[in-house]
Each structure stands twice: as C-alpha cells, then as structure tokens.
Design an enzyme around this catalytic site. Sequence first.
Site, PDB file in Angstrom:
ATOM      1  N   GLY A   3       0.812  -1.216   0.000  1.00 39.07           N
ATOM      2  CA  GLY A   3       0.000   0.000   0.000  1.00 39.07           C
ATOM      3  C   GLY A   3       0.839   1.256   0.000  1.00 39.07           C
ATOM      4  O   GLY A   3       0.612   2.173  -0.764  1.00 39.07           O
ATOM      5  N   GLN A  11      11.743  -4.560   6.855  1.00 38.90           N
ATOM      6  CA  GLN A  11      11.209  -3.211   6.747  1.00 38.90           C
ATOM      7  C   GLN A  11      12.294  -2.206   6.394  1.00 38.90           C
ATOM      8  O   GLN A  11      12.113  -1.325   5.547  1.00 38.90           O
ATOM      9  CB  GLN A  11      10.539  -2.816   8.062  1.00 38.90           C
ATOM     10  N   LYS A  41       8.602   1.558  19.636  1.00 35.25           N
ATOM     11  CA  LYS A  41       8.296   2.762  18.870  1.00 35.25           C
ATOM     12  C   LYS A  41       7.919   2.318  17.461  1.00 35.25           C
ATOM     13  O   LYS A  41       8.130   1.176  17.075  1.00 35.25           O
ATOM     14  CB  LYS A  41       9.505   3.692  18.802  1.00 35.25           C
ATOM     15  N   GLY A  42       7.376   3.216  16.702  1.00 39.21           N
ATOM     16  CA  GLY A  42       7.038   2.873  15.328  1.00 39.21           C
ATOM     17  C   GLY A  42       8.291   2.603  14.512  1.00 39.21           C
ATOM     18  O   GLY A  42       9.342   3.197  14.738  1.00 39.21           O
ATOM     19  N   LYS A  51      13.671 -10.260  12.235  1.00 31.76           N
ATOM     20  CA  LYS A  51      13.655 -10.548  10.797  1.00 31.76           C
ATOM     21  C   LYS A  51      12.688  -9.624  10.065  1.00 31.76           C
ATOM     22  O   LYS A  51      12.996  -9.114   8.979  1.00 31.76           O
ATOM     23  CB  LYS A  51      13.271 -12.015  10.551  1.00 31.76           C
ATOM     24  N   GLY A  92       7.879   1.337  10.765  1.00 34.70           N
ATOM     25  CA  GLY A  92       7.643   1.297   9.325  1.00 34.70           C
ATOM     26  C   GLY A  92       7.967   2.575   8.590  1.00 34.70           C
ATOM     27  O   GLY A  92       8.281   2.552   7.398  1.00 34.70           O
ATOM     28  N   GLU A  93       7.889   3.744   9.282  1.00 32.69           N
ATOM     29  CA  GLU A  93       8.136   5.025   8.615  1.00 32.69           C
ATOM     30  C   GLU A  93       9.567   5.511   8.816  1.00 32.69           C
ATOM     31  O   GLU A  93      10.202   6.011   7.884  1.00 32.69           O
ATOM     32  CB  GLU A  93       7.168   6.089   9.148  1.00 32.69           C
TER      33      GLU A  93
END
Length: 729
Positions: free
Chosen positions: A229, A628, A692-693, A623, A695-696
Amino acid sequence: MSQPQAAVGASVKRVDARLRVTGRAKYAGDNNPDGVVHAVIVDSTVGRGRITAIDARAALAQPGVVKVISHLNAPKLPPLQGWWPPRGELRAFQDDSVRFFGQPVAVVVATTLERAQHAASLVEVSYDAQPPSTDIATADPADDPQTYARGDADAALKTADVKLDLAFRMARNHHNPMEPAGTVARWDGDQLTLWEKTNWVGGTVMTMAAEFGMAPDKVRVIAPFIGGGFGSAGRTWVHTVIAAIAAREVKRPVKLALTRKQTYSGVGFRPAYEYGLRLGSDRRGRLTASAHDVRAETSRYETNIEGVLVPGRMLYSTPNVRQGYWQVPLDVSTPTYMRGPGYASGAFPVETAMDELAHELGLDPIELRLRNEPSADEASKLPFSTRRLRECYAAGAREFGWDRRKAKPRSTREGDWLVGMGMAAGVYDTQRSQAQVSFRLDADGTALVQSATSDMGPGTATSMTQVAADALGLTMRQVTFRLGDSLMPPAPGHFGSQTMASVGSAVQDGGDKLRGQAITLAVKDEGSPLHGADPADVVVRGGRLYVKDDPARGETYQRLLARNNLTHLEALGSYAGASGSEKFSFYAYAATFAEVAVDARLGLVRVRRMVGVYDAARIISPKLADSQALGAMIGGIGQALLEHTVTDHRDGRIVNANLADYLVPVHADIPTDLKAIFIDGEDYEADPIGVKGLGEIVIVGVAPAIANAVFNATGRRIRELPITPEALL
C-alpha cells in the site's frame, strides 16, 4: 513474575508466508460471490470543466452489459453528516463537475471484465473544458498558511556568522504497490459487505456509512490480505463508493478493480513540495536560526497537510525558528500519505542543509549534528522519552567505515566513477491509538486472537502472534492471529507506524488477562497441583503452568480446562492509546549512511552500499524489522534518484502513468550491501510493550544521505529530487 520471552525477539518466519507464496492468500479481487458482475470506470479526459453530455447507447448495446451509471442516473447520496469523513471528499456521480484529469465520470457494469472494458471504451463523454492549473511553480497559494515560531528567526539570521539561503524542490511520487486498488461490493437487503483493499477496515466502515446515510453496523469490511500500500490504502477512495452504488443499482455483487493507470489519479500520491530554507549558525557550527517556507500541492476540492515542517522544528537545537506552510490548491486529485509522510520530504532540505553547513564550516557532518543535539524537544518543551541518536551516529559510523570518508569532494575516483559518502539523520513521531483484541483459549491448548487491524506487508500477523504466544506461555504454532475484518474488535488504521504499539499493547493486555484467569483458576482448584500457590509465582511456558521456583509443580492448560469442564476461556485485551496530557516527546530516530559512485561522463548515479541505524526501541521481530529497513532503503533510492510523476500541464494528464515510464528501483539499481542495525533499548513511557514505530522511520533520511554522498563524490549540490543524470552533467 514476568513471563518467559521465547517468541518476542526471535527471528521467526512469517506465519502467513506459505499462504502468500502459494497463491492461497485471498486479496480483495480474488473474491467471487455468487452472481458477481464486473465494473469498469470511465475516466475524464479533461483536467477541469463540466460534462455536457454522456452517450452510453453504444455501450448498452453490447452483449452482457447490465448498466451504465453516471451523474445522469446515479442515486443521490445523502449529505455527509457529523465528523466523518473529515474533509471535502470527492463524491461519486453527484454533479457534472470535472475536478481533475482521470476523475471517474461513469461506470460500466457487465457480466465479464472483458465486456465491461470494451463497453467502457464506447462511452462518449462531451465536456465544456477549461484550462486546469496543475503546476505548483506557477499557481497561487491559499491565503491561510500554517505557521510556527519561537524566538526571532529573521533578526537572528541577519546577525548570524554563517548564513545559507537554499531552495529545494521535491517531485510528486506515486505508491505503485503490486496490488492495484479494488473492491467487491455486495448488498444483502440493507447490509453492505465489502471485500476491499484497505488497511483501515474501521475507516472504510465509517466512510461508507456516512456516504450512504446508514448505521455503521450495517457495513462489513473484509481485508485480511493487502498486496502493498505504502499509504495508498490508508483511506477510502471514491471507487469504493462507486462499486457499492453499482451493486445496489444492479442488485448483484460487483467487482471493480482500478487499472494501473487509474491508480495514478485514483488513490493519492506524495505531493510535490517547494521548500525554502534559510539557516544561520555561529562559527563553531551552533545553529542560531532557521526559516522554513514551504509550498505544498493539494487538490482544489480537498486539503492535505503533512508534518513536513516537524524535522526542522525539533531535530536540532535552534533557539530561533520561523516556519510557514502554504497549501497550493490545484486541479489534481487529492494527495495522501506515502511512506514516511511529511517527514521523508521534510528531512531532505533539512539534512541537505546540515551537510552544506558542515562543508562550509569545514566540520565533519556527524560532528556538526552532535554539536546541535538538543537536551529536550524545543518545539513541545518536553523531555524526550528516549533519544538514542548519538548512539545511532556512532554505530553507523563504525559499521560503515565513516573514518575513511574524504572530506574534500571529488577526491575519490575509480576509473570513470567518482565515489562519495554521505549521511543523514531521520525522525518520525511515535503514534499510538486505542485498540482492542479478543482472546480465546480452547480446551485443546490452542488460542485464537482476533483484531480488525491490517497487514499491508510488515508482518502484523507474525509480530502479534509473537506477543500473544509469550503472554499466554504458548508456542507460536499454538496461536492463530486473525485480522482484517470489521466484525473483529476495533483497531486503528494500519499507518503512521502505530500498529505494533497500539494493537501489540492490546495483545499483551489480553494475553496477560487470559493467562491470569487460568492461573487464578488453577490456584483455587483443589485438584490442581498449583492449588494454594501464590499467583504471582506461577508462570506459563509451552502451555504448561508451573511455580517458577518449583518447575515440577504444574499442569497444562488442557488438563486444567478439562478438569473444570470448560471448553474455553475468553478475554478482551485493550489499549487506551496515547495520553491526552503526555509528559514526554515521543519519536523514533535514524542515521542513514550511503556510498555512491557517479559516472563522471554520463552523470549516472549508482548506490553501492548503505547502512541504516535506528532507535526504534524494543524490536519484537528482528527478521521483520530487517525486512522493513531494507525495503525502505530501496524505496529511498527511488525517491532520491528515480521517482517523478510527469504532468502535461496543458490538460492535467499524467504522462508516465505506468510502470514502464514511472521509474522505480529494480534489481540493477539496488546494491547487495544493505545493512540495518537496531539500537538496543525499550521505551515503556511510550506504551506497555516498549516499542516505537518502525515502518516510517526507516525511510526518513535515506534520500538526503544519497544526495549528500553525491555531493561528496562530485562537488555538485543537487537540491531537487529526483537527482537525474542531466543535473550532474
């Protein structure tokens, strides 16, 4: 007693990998309810104006064509009520206005896809066309900019020892995931079911309920698998409403999938930016002031605002900051999130300017950044929950061999290739939202965990299974995690790097509650070996409850439930989300290092190797985290060197709306030497599981690191993305 951690922190395989690679995973378009027919959208061929006529006679005469729907015969949708949708969304076939090139103006429904495609090509649409405004460089901004200020930046810049006055441009980017957007819609009376490409089933429920003026419990959205996405499936677009309208009108299930070309106008994009940055410092490299003036494209009918100014506001200690964000309304479709939204764009000018300032002062780029490390968030005036950016610099420099970098540009040459190194910092906010997760432990010792969250690629089902398995004291094989159905307990949108913190915390809570139920049952059960034990001394591992200091004293879940004539135990895990009065500043951080080679004659840039170091707190699944990060490095190569949407400003047509002409990184562009490093640590101020996040943050800073390496290689400072060969010739 905390539970033994066997699954969390282990590098495990994806739990749904076999389904995905064997083709058994069902994506939105793979669903074929009985009686399904196919819909194909007819797009506008002008960029602005009004529809004066639609001739569908030739299309309707074709075999198998069921209906052609446009504003001439579409049902009138009720006015949007309440707070959702939050913006002035494009509504399906409600008037004759054309707002952008490629806007849906009709839809053809037929018994097969081929018949629908052919009939759509026969629909003739006439327009009263007007010249569209699609060029951010020539359009006027709106009159109400967003502003931020501390100190007096303009006065401080006048007296600064060293001053930079820079202008940056960043091209529009499109997501281009493998799976195009698509919907299958079915009505059963007044109940709407959607098999949808979305990474927020709850958001789609709310949007569709608002669009049709119906109660949310009359809408069910199913999306267990998403074929990528990058932000394009984070909201509900008009094609979903069109599919539902068509299904209701023809009284049959309707399948609608956008073509690759239609995704360029149908599901958003990373907006283009013009970013003016003035930077001032003393001669030791301490920043004294910065001024940021940003122009960002948005659609004329709807606004889109990103956090592009945040890195320049808090990443470095700067006493005087002034910022302005001007929206530039254009005759285009609405921009939306794209990986690292706002921050990935904002990091390019800030981190390029820091590299330029370091060169001006004769300082190492890392040393300059260290001299400007803040002790607290100067924008929010809050202490950082954790900030391990210094450690990121040190680990990255050591792994990358930064000490071998030659400060003088154009100093390293290998034949025709100029070689250079660059680095950049990155930041992304740690978002958390409310979430719930249901747990069921069955008498056979297996568990079912469910949440209406999503997985567009990072491995949500796997990481949640890891957390659930440890919380319950089971192996991962004994836990099934299901997701992507709005009938499941609610979860936030699968974007903003908030899923692990939000849903993962709810998983931890639910697992702890269910394990606690079982332990309480055992210590009160006179037939249990654990009868009378202190519940705090009982742990569970491999499905067996036992006293921590007396492992022989215990029993399995199966024996416990069977003896008590229980078929199952249930619990609902929940997480309240971020506090409304937070006491800390929550961010994840990154340091990205890149080496490039530039052909001195052709201007061709090749990325040779990269190292990314991340302060993302506790890593649940190494992994998956590594995947990511490597994927983000590749995406950052695209942003830095290749990706650029080309618009014909005469009519608003996107010229390169295909994967042949819109360039994305392929194998030849990707170095084999990519490495991700994660700094050890947890952030339990942020959330109960200390994450913490991720992906970004992994893409924020990649593009400027490459651009800074290009400067080190060539001596040419490029302030426009993408960096093209002609810019280096």
